[in-house]
Design a protein around this motif. Structure first.
Motif, PDB file in Angstrom:
ATOM      1  N   ALA A 193      -4.326  -3.741  10.497  1.00  9.56           N
ATOM      2  CA  ALA A 193      -5.050  -4.389   9.399  1.00  9.56           C
ATOM      3  C   ALA A 193      -4.742  -3.719   8.071  1.00  9.56           C
ATOM      4  O   ALA A 193      -4.649  -4.385   7.027  1.00  9.56           O
ATOM      5  N   GLY A 194      -4.597  -2.389   8.089  1.00 13.26           N
ATOM      6  CA  GLY A 194      -4.242  -1.682   6.867  1.00 13.26           C
ATOM      7  C   GLY A 194      -2.882  -2.088   6.347  1.00 13.26           C
ATOM      8  O   GLY A 194      -2.687  -2.264   5.134  1.00 13.26           O
ATOM      9  N   LEU A 195      -1.935  -2.261   7.248  1.00 13.52           N
ATOM     10  CA  LEU A 195      -0.606  -2.711   6.841  1.00 13.52           C
ATOM     11  C   LEU A 195      -0.671  -4.129   6.274  1.00 13.52           C
ATOM     12  O   LEU A 195      -0.059  -4.425   5.233  1.00 13.52           O
ATOM     13  N   ALA A 196      -1.430  -4.995   6.940  1.00 18.06           N
ATOM     14  CA  ALA A 196      -1.557  -6.375   6.468  1.00 18.06           C
ATOM     15  C   ALA A 196      -2.239  -6.449   5.107  1.00 18.06           C
ATOM     16  O   ALA A 196      -1.983  -7.384   4.329  1.00 18.06           O
ATOM     17  N   ALA A 197      -3.095  -5.472   4.798  1.00 16.63           N
ATOM     18  CA  ALA A 197      -3.798  -5.457   3.515  1.00 16.63           C
ATOM     19  C   ALA A 197      -2.949  -4.884   2.388  1.00 16.63           C
ATOM     20  O   ALA A 197      -3.416  -4.811   1.251  1.00 16.63           O
ATOM     21  N   GLY A 198      -1.731  -4.473   2.713  1.00 21.74           N
ATOM     22  CA  GLY A 198      -0.839  -3.955   1.678  1.00 21.74           C
ATOM     23  C   GLY A 198      -0.206  -2.635   2.007  1.00 21.74           C
ATOM     24  O   GLY A 198       0.874  -2.312   1.533  1.00 21.74           O
ATOM     25  N   GLY A 199      -0.895  -1.819   2.830  1.00 29.64           N
ATOM     26  CA  GLY A 199      -0.335  -0.549   3.251  1.00 29.64           C
ATOM     27  C   GLY A 199      -0.058   0.385   2.086  1.00 29.64           C
ATOM     28  O   GLY A 199      -0.812   0.461   1.119  1.00 29.64           O
ATOM     29  N   GLU A 200       1.058   1.100   2.190  1.00 32.92           N
ATOM     30  CA  GLU A 200       1.448   2.035   1.150  1.00 32.92           C
ATOM     31  C   GLU A 200       2.271   1.333   0.081  1.00 32.92           C
ATOM     32  O   GLU A 200       2.729   0.203   0.245  1.00 32.92           O
ATOM     33  N   GLU A 201       2.504   2.048  -1.020  1.00 26.24           N
ATOM     34  CA  GLU A 201       3.373   1.538  -2.077  1.00 26.24           C
ATOM     35  C   GLU A 201       4.780   1.271  -1.537  1.00 26.24           C
ATOM     36  O   GLU A 201       5.429   0.295  -1.908  1.00 26.24           O
ATOM     37  N   GLY A 202       5.267   2.161  -0.662  1.00 20.73           N
ATOM     38  CA  GLY A 202       6.582   2.014  -0.057  1.00 20.73           C
ATOM     39  C   GLY A 202       6.460   1.729   1.422  1.00 20.73           C
ATOM     40  O   GLY A 202       5.358   1.688   1.990  1.00 20.73           O
ATOM     41  N   PRO A 203       7.581   1.530   2.110  1.00 18.91           N
ATOM     42  CA  PRO A 203       7.544   1.234   3.546  1.00 18.91           C
ATOM     43  C   PRO A 203       7.125   2.450   4.355  1.00 18.91           C
ATOM     44  O   PRO A 203       7.436   3.590   4.004  1.00 18.91           O
ATOM     45  N   ASP A 219      -2.880  -0.955  -2.431  1.00 12.95           N
ATOM     46  CA  ASP A 219      -4.118  -1.605  -2.838  1.00 12.95           C
ATOM     47  C   ASP A 219      -5.285  -0.712  -2.421  1.00 12.95           C
ATOM     48  O   ASP A 219      -5.290  -0.177  -1.306  1.00 12.95           O
ATOM     49  N   GLU A 220      -6.268  -0.556  -3.284  1.00  9.81           N
ATOM     50  CA  GLU A 220      -7.421   0.286  -2.962  1.00  9.81           C
ATOM     51  C   GLU A 220      -8.252  -0.269  -1.819  1.00  9.81           C
ATOM     52  O   GLU A 220      -9.084   0.441  -1.242  1.00  9.81           O
ATOM     53  N   ALA A 221      -8.042  -1.530  -1.450  1.00 10.86           N
ATOM     54  CA  ALA A 221      -8.811  -2.151  -0.371  1.00 10.86           C
ATOM     55  C   ALA A 221      -8.279  -1.807   1.009  1.00 10.86           C
ATOM     56  O   ALA A 221      -8.882  -2.196   2.011  1.00 10.86           O
ATOM     57  N   VAL A 222      -7.169  -1.088   1.093  1.00 14.39           N
ATOM     58  CA  VAL A 222      -6.566  -0.802   2.397  1.00 14.39           C
ATOM     59  C   VAL A 222      -7.521  -0.040   3.320  1.00 14.39           C
ATOM     60  O   VAL A 222      -7.721  -0.449   4.474  1.00 14.39           O
ATOM     61  N   PRO A 223      -8.138   1.070   2.904  1.00 16.23           N
ATOM     62  CA  PRO A 223      -9.052   1.755   3.820  1.00 16.23           C
ATOM     63  C   PRO A 223     -10.207   0.870   4.296  1.00 16.23           C
ATOM     64  O   PRO A 223     -10.604   0.947   5.465  1.00 16.23           O
TER      65      PRO A 223
END
Length: 227
Positions: free
Chosen positions: A150-160, A121-125
């Protein structure tokens, strides 16, 4: 393959980077900080040489944007690079080349810059920056960890994500904290593992500085055989 936060603490002057990735040993290649100089994150298709080079430009007295411009001028392949930089006054600069991977975004805050690629998600940063700014009363390392969480909770990366690391520079030539989870088999397990390392390290970090500077005043290690 990465999202990170590069920052300076306004209260203490400490500088640091926190970073995570689906790739192995991300902090060894991507996170650089030098006391009273600045901090640099170099990521995407990573060139680890850019971390020390950026710090050298800052140490020569260049402000953040000038140092970034000089850094990019050394590059044969800037289109592949994603860079974030903060100087010892808290000014920031960033670069995200057009060949950065996947969904790319950057967010700026007071004394900090967050950047990511292959993001879910572009909102991660922006989530990293928000968590950092909302914890201004905490030590820098804690603020960096909260940002990463917080970045992880916001979606993080496409993969793990499988690796994570944190570096904090304080007053000495060596890092006050340099903590790394180079690989975690559990998907997204690297960030909780880094949290456990930080919670164990932070209460004793100052003692290790004292042991280096004045062993006669150093506290016991509290291990068998230590008298």
């Amino acid at each position: 393959m990465t999202f990170s936060l590069t920052a300076r603490c306004r209260r203490t002057g400490q500088l640091g980077v926190v970073v995570t990735s689906s790739s192995m040993a991300v902090a060894a290649r991507c996170a650089f900080a030098r006391a009273e100089v600045g901090a640099v994150a170099t990521q995407n298709v990573t060139d680890p040489r850019l971390g020390p080079k950026g710090l050298d430009f800052l140490a020569a007295g260049m402000p953040a944007q000038a140092a970034m411009n000089a850094l990019l001028a050394t590059q044969a392949h800037p289109d592949f690079r994603q860079l974030a930089l903060v100087d010892d006054q808290g000014a920031t600069a960033w670069h995200s080349g057009p060949r950065a991977l996947g969904r790319v975004a950057v967010a700026l805050g007071e004394g900090c810059v967050a950047a990511g690629n292959l993001l879910a998600d572009e909102a991660v940063p922006a989530a990293l920056v928000r968590a950092f700014e909302e914890s201004a009363d905490q030590p820098l390392g804690e603020r960096l960890l909260r940002a990463l969480e917080a970045g992880l909770a916001a979606g993080g990366e496409e993969g793990p994500v499988h690796s994570a690391g944190l570096v904090v520079a304080a007053e000495q030539a060596w890092p006050w904290a340099d903590l790394r989870v180079d690989w975690h088999d559990e998907p997204d397990g690297a960030i909780p593992a880094l949290r456990r390392l930080w919670d164990a390290w932070s209460p004793q970090a100052d003692s290790y500085v004292t042991r280096a500077l004045d062993p006669t005043a150093a506290p016991s290690f509290g291990v068998p055989g230590d008298r």
